[in-house]
Design a protein around this motif. Structure first.
Motif, PDB file in Angstrom:
ATOM      1  N   GLY A   7      21.895  31.672  91.689  1.00  0.00           N
ATOM      2  CA  GLY A   7      21.767  31.492  90.249  1.00  0.00           C
ATOM      3  C   GLY A   7      22.234  30.126  89.804  1.00  0.00           C
ATOM      4  O   GLY A   7      22.794  29.354  90.575  1.00  0.00           O
TER       5      GLY A   7
ATOM      6  N   TRP B  52      12.294  31.920  88.800  1.00  0.00           N
ATOM      7  CA  TRP B  52      12.140  30.744  87.948  1.00  0.00           C
ATOM      8  C   TRP B  52      12.019  29.511  88.826  1.00  0.00           C
ATOM      9  O   TRP B  52      12.517  29.481  89.948  1.00  0.00           O
ATOM     10  CB  TRP B  52      13.356  30.571  87.041  1.00  0.00           C
ATOM     11  CG  TRP B  52      13.536  31.715  86.108  1.00  0.00           C
ATOM     12  CD1 TRP B  52      12.923  31.900  84.900  1.00  0.00           C
ATOM     13  CD2 TRP B  52      14.377  32.844  86.299  1.00  0.00           C
ATOM     14  NE1 TRP B  52      13.333  33.082  84.339  1.00  0.00           N
ATOM     15  CE2 TRP B  52      14.234  33.679  85.178  1.00  0.00           C
ATOM     16  CE3 TRP B  52      15.243  33.239  87.312  1.00  0.00           C
ATOM     17  CZ2 TRP B  52      14.906  34.876  85.033  1.00  0.00           C
ATOM     18  CZ3 TRP B  52      15.921  34.441  87.187  1.00  0.00           C
ATOM     19  CH2 TRP B  52      15.748  35.238  86.057  1.00  0.00           C
TER      20      TRP B  52
ATOM     21  N   GLU C 137      14.605  36.065  90.636  1.00  0.00           N
ATOM     22  CA  GLU C 137      14.919  36.756  89.384  1.00  0.00           C
ATOM     23  C   GLU C 137      16.118  37.690  89.528  1.00  0.00           C
ATOM     24  O   GLU C 137      16.636  38.192  88.542  1.00  0.00           O
ATOM     25  CB  GLU C 137      13.701  37.531  88.890  1.00  0.00           C
ATOM     26  CG  GLU C 137      13.247  38.598  89.847  1.00  0.00           C
ATOM     27  CD  GLU C 137      11.874  39.160  89.520  1.00  0.00           C
ATOM     28  OE1 GLU C 137      11.466  40.094  90.226  1.00  0.00           O
ATOM     29  OE2 GLU C 137      11.214  38.671  88.601  1.00  0.00           O
ATOM     30  N   GLU C 138      16.600  37.907  90.749  1.00  0.00           N
ATOM     31  CA  GLU C 138      17.761  38.754  90.987  1.00  0.00           C
ATOM     32  C   GLU C 138      19.056  38.142  90.448  1.00  0.00           C
ATOM     33  O   GLU C 138      20.043  38.840  90.273  1.00  0.00           O
ATOM     34  CB  GLU C 138      17.940  39.023  92.488  1.00  0.00           C
ATOM     35  CG  GLU C 138      16.820  39.796  93.112  1.00  0.00           C
ATOM     36  CD  GLU C 138      17.029  39.948  94.618  1.00  0.00           C
ATOM     37  OE1 GLU C 138      18.206  40.010  95.061  1.00  0.00           O
ATOM     38  OE2 GLU C 138      16.021  39.993  95.335  1.00  0.00           O
ATOM     39  N   PHE C 139      19.059  36.845  90.221  1.00  0.00           N
ATOM     40  CA  PHE C 139      20.267  36.146  89.802  1.00  0.00           C
ATOM     41  C   PHE C 139      20.114  35.624  88.385  1.00  0.00           C
ATOM     42  O   PHE C 139      19.025  35.271  87.954  1.00  0.00           O
ATOM     43  CB  PHE C 139      20.565  34.988  90.762  1.00  0.00           C
ATOM     44  CG  PHE C 139      20.739  35.415  92.175  1.00  0.00           C
ATOM     45  CD1 PHE C 139      21.883  36.069  92.579  1.00  0.00           C
ATOM     46  CD2 PHE C 139      19.735  35.178  93.118  1.00  0.00           C
ATOM     47  CE1 PHE C 139      22.040  36.479  93.903  1.00  0.00           C
ATOM     48  CE2 PHE C 139      19.886  35.583  94.419  1.00  0.00           C
ATOM     49  CZ  PHE C 139      21.036  36.233  94.822  1.00  0.00           C
ATOM     50  N   PRO C 140      21.227  35.494  87.651  1.00  0.00           N
ATOM     51  CA  PRO C 140      21.142  34.930  86.296  1.00  0.00           C
ATOM     52  C   PRO C 140      20.744  33.457  86.359  1.00  0.00           C
ATOM     53  O   PRO C 140      21.083  32.757  87.313  1.00  0.00           O
ATOM     54  CB  PRO C 140      22.563  35.089  85.761  1.00  0.00           C
ATOM     55  CG  PRO C 140      23.433  35.203  86.965  1.00  0.00           C
ATOM     56  CD  PRO C 140      22.595  35.830  88.040  1.00  0.00           C
ATOM     57  N   ARG C 141      20.013  33.021  85.349  1.00  0.00           N
ATOM     58  CA  ARG C 141      19.573  31.623  85.327  1.00  0.00           C
ATOM     59  C   ARG C 141      20.735  30.660  85.216  1.00  0.00           C
ATOM     60  O   ARG C 141      20.706  29.575  85.775  1.00  0.00           O
ATOM     61  CB  ARG C 141      18.583  31.386  84.187  1.00  0.00           C
ATOM     62  CG  ARG C 141      17.229  31.952  84.504  1.00  0.00           C
ATOM     63  CD  ARG C 141      16.219  31.748  83.421  1.00  0.00           C
ATOM     64  NE  ARG C 141      16.196  30.395  82.931  1.00  0.00           N
ATOM     65  CZ  ARG C 141      15.382  29.994  81.964  1.00  0.00           C
ATOM     66  NH1 ARG C 141      14.529  30.830  81.423  1.00  0.00           N
ATOM     67  NH2 ARG C 141      15.417  28.743  81.529  1.00  0.00           N
ATOM     68  N   SER C 142      21.760  31.017  84.466  1.00  0.00           N
ATOM     69  CA  SER C 142      22.948  30.163  84.316  1.00  0.00           C
ATOM     70  C   SER C 142      24.168  30.915  84.811  1.00  0.00           C
ATOM     71  O   SER C 142      24.252  32.128  84.670  1.00  0.00           O
ATOM     72  CB  SER C 142      23.144  29.764  82.867  1.00  0.00           C
ATOM     73  OG  SER C 142      22.071  28.968  82.436  1.00  0.00           O
ATOM     74  N   LEU C 143      25.090  30.187  85.380  1.00  0.00           N
ATOM     75  CA  LEU C 143      26.335  30.823  85.837  1.00  0.00           C
ATOM     76  C   LEU C 143      27.429  30.682  84.817  1.00  0.00           C
ATOM     77  O   LEU C 143      27.470  29.850  84.018  1.00  0.00           O
ATOM     78  CB  LEU C 143      26.784  30.191  87.158  1.00  0.00           C
ATOM     79  CG  LEU C 143      25.840  30.429  88.324  1.00  0.00           C
ATOM     80  CD1 LEU C 143      26.329  29.692  89.559  1.00  0.00           C
ATOM     81  CD2 LEU C 143      25.720  31.901  88.638  1.00  0.00           C
TER      82      LEU C 143
ATOM     83  N   ASP D 271      19.360  26.631  85.584  1.00  0.00           N
ATOM     84  CA  ASP D 271      19.446  25.860  84.341  1.00  0.00           C
ATOM     85  C   ASP D 271      20.540  24.806  84.421  1.00  0.00           C
ATOM     86  O   ASP D 271      20.361  23.677  83.967  1.00  0.00           O
ATOM     87  CB  ASP D 271      19.711  26.785  83.148  1.00  0.00           C
ATOM     88  CG  ASP D 271      18.502  27.633  82.793  1.00  0.00           C
ATOM     89  OD1 ASP D 271      17.421  27.054  82.594  1.00  0.00           O
ATOM     90  OD2 ASP D 271      18.648  28.863  82.723  1.00  0.00           O
TER      91      ASP D 271
ATOM     92  N   GLN E  22      14.418  29.875  92.015  1.00  0.00           N
ATOM     93  CA  GLN E  22      15.524  30.832  91.995  1.00  0.00           C
ATOM     94  C   GLN E  22      14.964  32.232  91.800  1.00  0.00           C
ATOM     95  O   GLN E  22      14.125  32.455  90.931  1.00  0.00           O
ATOM     96  CB  GLN E  22      16.479  30.501  90.856  1.00  0.00           C
ATOM     97  CG  GLN E  22      17.612  31.491  90.741  1.00  0.00           C
ATOM     98  CD  GLN E  22      18.441  31.254  89.505  1.00  0.00           C
ATOM     99  OE1 GLN E  22      18.958  30.167  89.332  1.00  0.00           O
ATOM    100  NE2 GLN E  22      18.557  32.256  88.674  1.00  0.00           N
TER     101      GLN E  22
ATOM    102  N   GLU F 112       9.131  30.393  84.136  1.00  0.00           N
ATOM    103  CA  GLU F 112       8.868  31.560  84.979  1.00  0.00           C
ATOM    104  C   GLU F 112       7.971  31.177  86.152  1.00  0.00           C
ATOM    105  O   GLU F 112       7.062  30.365  86.016  1.00  0.00           O
ATOM    106  CB  GLU F 112       8.209  32.658  84.166  1.00  0.00           C
ATOM    107  CG  GLU F 112       9.169  33.333  83.202  1.00  0.00           C
ATOM    108  CD  GLU F 112       8.543  34.536  82.528  1.00  0.00           C
ATOM    109  OE1 GLU F 112       8.051  35.432  83.251  1.00  0.00           O
ATOM    110  OE2 GLU F 112       8.546  34.562  81.291  1.00  0.00           O
TER     111      GLU F 112
END
Length: 126
Positions: free
Chosen positions: A75, A102, A120-126, A78, A118, A97
């Motif tokens: 993740g 992404w 989709e299993e992980f958040p775009r921002s940490l 962004d 990346q 997307e």
């Protein structure tokens, strides 16, 4: 007999080897080893997954070498793109997307396209 490759190299021809070395070291923390045997020298770096990046200095023509897509494993795509933008790296395609996640695209100093992907299993921002 069948051939099953277990390692790959992606070769780039670049116009300024020192600038390329700095770009990949500064922006991605990749250790590119200087190798003798070509003038001025050539660069080689291995990623944890086994992919090898190789850079030779000679006339660089956009589209004459392949693109690289780096996978963002946990993740933060962004944040990575924002950091590249802050370093004045040219972003070609902002985070958008893509199949299964992404992606984003940017240019290296010679104008070669590099991508990030990346899951989709992980958040775009940490």
């Amino acid at each position: 007999m069948s051939f099953k490759p277990k390692q790959a190299s992606v070769v780039y021809y670049v116009s300024d080897i020192a600038r390329t070395e700095s770009f990949y070291n500064d922006n991605f923390g990749l250790h590119l080893e200087r190798m003798d045997g070509a003038e001025p020298y050539w660069l080689q770096g291995k990623l944890e997954g086994g992919l090898e990046l190789v850079f030779f200095q000679q006339e660089a023509v956009r589209g004459s070498t392949p693109a690289i897509v780096f996978i963002v494993p946990v993740g933060g795509i962004d944040d990575i793109v924002a950091d590249l933008e802050a370093k004045s790296v040219t972003i070609v395609t902002p985070v958008s997307e893509a199949p299964g996640g992404w992606s984003a695209d940017f240019l290296d100093p010679d104008g070669f396209s590099i991508g990030l992907w990346q899951s989709e299993e992980f958040p775009r921002s940490l």
